[in-house]
Design an enzyme around this catalytic site. Structure first.
Site, mmCIF file in Angstrom:
data_model
loop_
_atom_site.group_PDB
_atom_site.id
_atom_site.type_symbol
_atom_site.label_atom_id
_atom_site.label_comp_id
_atom_site.label_asym_id
_atom_site.label_seq_id
_atom_site.Cartn_x
_atom_site.Cartn_y
_atom_site.Cartn_z
ATOM 1 C CB CYS A 1 101.893 8.032 22.017
ATOM 2 S SG CYS A 1 102.453 7.734 23.779
ATOM 3 N NE ARG B 1 102.635 8.793 30.998
ATOM 4 C CZ ARG B 1 102.919 8.501 29.903
ATOM 5 N NH1 ARG B 1 104.124 7.682 29.999
ATOM 6 N NH2 ARG B 1 102.677 8.977 28.738
ATOM 7 C CE LYS C 1 87.446 14.296 28.980
ATOM 8 N NZ LYS C 1 87.392 13.248 28.146
ATOM 9 C CD GLU D 1 104.005 13.449 27.926
ATOM 10 O OE1 GLU D 1 104.533 12.726 26.855
ATOM 11 O OE2 GLU D 1 104.826 13.959 28.726
ATOM 12 C CD GLU E 1 99.928 8.790 17.034
ATOM 13 O OE1 GLU E 1 98.904 9.597 16.839
ATOM 14 O OE2 GLU E 1 100.448 8.594 18.044
HETATM 15 P P1 NAD Z 1 92.119 12.672 21.852
HETATM 16 O O1 NAD Z 1 92.988 13.822 21.534
HETATM 17 O O2 NAD Z 1 90.940 12.519 20.621
HETATM 18 O O3 NAD Z 1 91.349 12.399 23.088
HETATM 19 C C1 NAD Z 1 92.266 12.475 24.122
HETATM 20 C C2 NAD Z 1 91.341 12.995 25.384
HETATM 21 O O4 NAD Z 1 91.116 14.327 24.917
HETATM 22 C C3 NAD Z 1 90.121 12.397 25.478
HETATM 23 O O5 NAD Z 1 89.958 12.283 27.006
HETATM 24 C C4 NAD Z 1 89.050 13.095 24.819
HETATM 25 O O6 NAD Z 1 87.750 13.067 25.557
HETATM 26 C C5 NAD Z 1 89.716 14.470 25.096
HETATM 27 N N1 NAD Z 1 89.190 15.413 24.093
HETATM 28 C C6 NAD Z 1 88.998 15.365 22.710
HETATM 29 N N2 NAD Z 1 88.565 16.482 22.150
HETATM 30 C C7 NAD Z 1 88.873 17.413 22.825
HETATM 31 C C8 NAD Z 1 88.764 18.894 23.149
HETATM 32 N N3 NAD Z 1 88.288 19.668 22.058
HETATM 33 N N4 NAD Z 1 88.967 19.586 24.282
HETATM 34 C C9 NAD Z 1 89.472 19.054 25.422
HETATM 35 N N5 NAD Z 1 89.506 17.430 25.529
HETATM 36 C C10 NAD Z 1 89.332 16.963 24.404
HETATM 37 O O7 NAD Z 1 92.968 11.353 21.264
HETATM 38 P P2 NAD Z 1 92.662 9.860 21.411
HETATM 39 O O8 NAD Z 1 92.246 9.458 20.193
HETATM 40 O O9 NAD Z 1 91.708 9.666 22.644
HETATM 41 O O10 NAD Z 1 94.166 9.176 21.976
HETATM 42 C C11 NAD Z 1 95.082 8.908 20.922
HETATM 43 C C12 NAD Z 1 96.063 9.893 20.907
HETATM 44 O O11 NAD Z 1 96.677 10.208 21.986
HETATM 45 C C13 NAD Z 1 97.132 9.653 19.736
HETATM 46 O O12 NAD Z 1 97.454 10.672 19.152
HETATM 47 C C14 NAD Z 1 98.265 9.309 20.716
HETATM 48 O O13 NAD Z 1 99.597 9.454 20.134
HETATM 49 C C15 NAD Z 1 98.146 10.067 21.921
HETATM 50 N N6 NAD Z 1 98.886 9.553 22.982
HETATM 51 C C16 NAD Z 1 99.987 10.249 23.369
HETATM 52 C C17 NAD Z 1 100.756 9.740 24.557
HETATM 53 C C18 NAD Z 1 101.767 10.701 24.998
HETATM 54 O O14 NAD Z 1 102.351 10.324 26.042
HETATM 55 N N7 NAD Z 1 102.446 11.299 24.209
HETATM 56 C C19 NAD Z 1 100.399 8.611 25.229
HETATM 57 C C20 NAD Z 1 99.201 8.024 24.648
HETATM 58 C C21 NAD Z 1 98.395 8.581 23.652
#
Ligand code: NAD
Length: 489
Positions: free
Chosen positions: A297, A168, A183, A263, A394
């Site tokens: 999500c 996307r 990443k 997102e 969530e």
């Molecule tokens: P997360 O925020 O912990 O991690 C997402 C990504 O960010 C990973 O690649 C992780 O390595 C990276 N990351 C973590 N800490 C970081 C930092 N301090 N700086 C930069 N990058 C960092 O989320 P998750 O638990 O992996 O994923 C689930 C979350 O994603 C849920 O909240 C879900 O709702 C959301 N999500 C949103 C959408 C959308 O389109 N709105 C789609 C899918 C998932």
């Protein structure tokens, strides 16, 4: 050396994709990737360093002007070739995804098809990026509005849709003329590294500049993003993940005024009104709740049901959810895989246990299974008290919470009682009820009498604490374009 350690995986690259080449991390370090259904280590993957990130940005900066000058039709051809190659490799991509992420193989194939549609859509759109021409308002000249690519992009993606959350971003960035550094989540880097192989093949056929796409798995996500964002040459950050991390990234973007798309998390309500078709609502609820084990999500987080139909809906949902078969995603007939980590499973179980302690009725599931893997059963809770944290957070698990209301106005008021605003679902029979739902549910995306809403041609994204920016549709490409105004005589 990075390596694959399980026979369940197809041959999959485990080094970084840096400027078109597979290279080990500059530190030589690797990290382990596990199968969440067994807890076994399935691969060791190169752990990118800040020096690797610098190298990727240097290559992206070099590629940017070359790619920006290519014709729209050329970009169409490159993106179409990626689409065709992903289609050919569907089996390998889906299998890799299932083994590293846990979702059933059928769902993984569905994600490959869905995620790949972003390449096809972006290929079609690349040649249709619009401009505008008009007369100046005072009649003293003309104005020409064009679009230019924003420049090098950093994409940070989550584990729940290892392919689609990245396509996307990659597809519209390339269509718009931007290089991109991806990443991926450390839990699921393999699907993306395999996509890297496909992209590298397509790029080689078209002699695309090498630095256009780099893929950098790392255990140091926070350090890497902070480091790259401190470099003014990076012009955009696109993030899918949790709201707290999104806030951090937006704060970091301030210093160099990078554009951001966020997102973030959701807390989707699923409102069932008294006049709704209940079997249809139950079928929609199964998709909205149990797809990807609820790790979505836009998963329905709160089922809000009119008292007049609450018992019928709850009975139907329990009956349907009882049919779910849990197991390893590669096994025939499995419809519910494990959760991604043991930590996530413990979090989900704590939310359920807490809700029951507060008086919720457990209608199905709720027991931690024995044995290996991060499995959690399909669970249904009724009469969940309004102050239970499970209604505010969530869940990201296969747990349905049911609360009731009297009359559609009360249902919508309860649905909107959240700071999130990603998706909302409504089931209604009468036109007036349906209209009330669609006009008053507050979210970036509202689904009426449907349990699924993701669509490559539609803008995906939220409002409020669910972030900003859109992915998909023409709006998804705008995120990677700057507007340029030319004043003419
Ligand atoms: P997360 O925020 O912990 O991690 C997402 C990504 O960010 C990973 O690649 C992780 O390595 C990276 N990351 C973590 N800490 C970081 C930092 N301090 N700086 C930069 N990058 C960092 O989320 P998750 O638990 O992996 O994923 C689930 C979350 O994603 C849920 O909240 C879900 O709702 C959301 N999500 C949103 C959408 C959308 O389109 N709105 C789609 C899918 C998932």
């Amino acid at each position: 050396m990075p390596e694959v350690t399980t026979t369940l995986l197809p041959t999959v690259p485990t080094d970084l994709w840096l400027a078109g080449n597979q290279v080990p991390a500059s530190s030589g370090e690797t990290f382990a990737v596990e199968d969440p259904a067994t807890g076994e280590v399935i691969a060791q993957v190169a752990d990118a360093t800040l020096a690797d990130a610098d190298a990727a940005l240097d290559a992206a900066v070099a590629a940017a002007p070359v790619w920006a000058k290519t014709s729209p039709r050329h970009r169409t051809n490159v993106l179409t070739r990626i689409f065709d190659l992903v289609t050919e490799r569907t089996g390998d991509l889906a299998r890799t995804m299932t083994v590293e992420m846990g979702k059933p193989l059928g769902e993984a194939r569905g994600e490959v098809a869905y995620g790949n549609e972003y390449f096809r859509w972006a290929a079609e759109e690349a040649a249709r990026i619009p401009g505008r021409f008009g007369e100046a308002s005072q009649g003293n000249g003309h104005m020409l509005m064009t679009r230019t690519p924003v420049g090098p992009v950093l994409a940070i993606t989550p584990w729940n849709f290892p392919l689609a959350m990245a396509t996307r971003k990659i597809a519209p960035a390339l269509a718009a003329g931007c290089p991109i550094i991806v990443k991926p989540a450390a839990e699921t880097p393999l699907t993306m590294l395999l996509l890297g192989e496909i992209i590298a093949q397509a790029f080689a056929e078209f002699e695309v500049p090498a630095g256009l796409v780099s893929i950098l798995p790392t255990t140091g996500a926070a350090e890497m993003s902070e480091h790259l964002m401190a470099d003014r040459r990076l012009r955009k950050v696109t993030f899918t993940g949790s709201t707290p991390v999104g806030r951090t990234l937006v704060r970091q973007s301030a210093d160099n005024l990078q554009r951001t798309s966020m997102e973030l998390g959701g807390n989707a309500p699923f409102v069932v009104t008294a006049d709704a078709d209940i079997p249809a609502a139950v079928a929609g609820a199964m998709v909205a709740k149990l797809r990807n084990g609820g790790q979505v999500c836009v998963a329905a987080n709160r089922f809000l049901v009119d008292n007049a139909v609450a018992a019928e809906f709850a009975d139907g949902l329990v009956a349907a959810a009882s049919e779910v078969r849990q197991g390893h995603g590669l096994d025939e007939g499995v419809t519910l895989g494990p959760l991604i980590t043991a930590k996530q499973r413990a979090r989900v179980h704590d939310l359920v246990t807490d809700a029951v302690a507060r008086g919720a009725r457990l209608l199905l599931g709720g027991e931690l299974p024995e044995g290996p893997g991060n499995f959690y059963p399909a669970t249904v809770l009724a009469d969940v008290p309004a102050d239970a944290p499970i209604l505010a957070e969530e869940i990201f698990g296969p747990v349905a919470t049911i609360t009731t209301f009297d009359g559609v106005e009360a249902g919508v008021a309860a649905a909107n009682d959240t700071d999130f605003g990603l998706a909302a679902y409504g089931y209604a029979g009468a036109v007036t009820t349906a209209q009330y739902l669609t006009e008053n549910l507050q979210a970036g995306m509202v689904a009426l009498n449907r349990g699924q809403l993701s669509e490559p041609a539609a803008p995906f994204g939220g409002i409020g604490q669910s972030g900003f920016g859109r992915e998909g549709g023409t709006e998804g490409i705008e995120e990677y374009l700057d507007v340029r105004y030319l004043a003419l005589p």
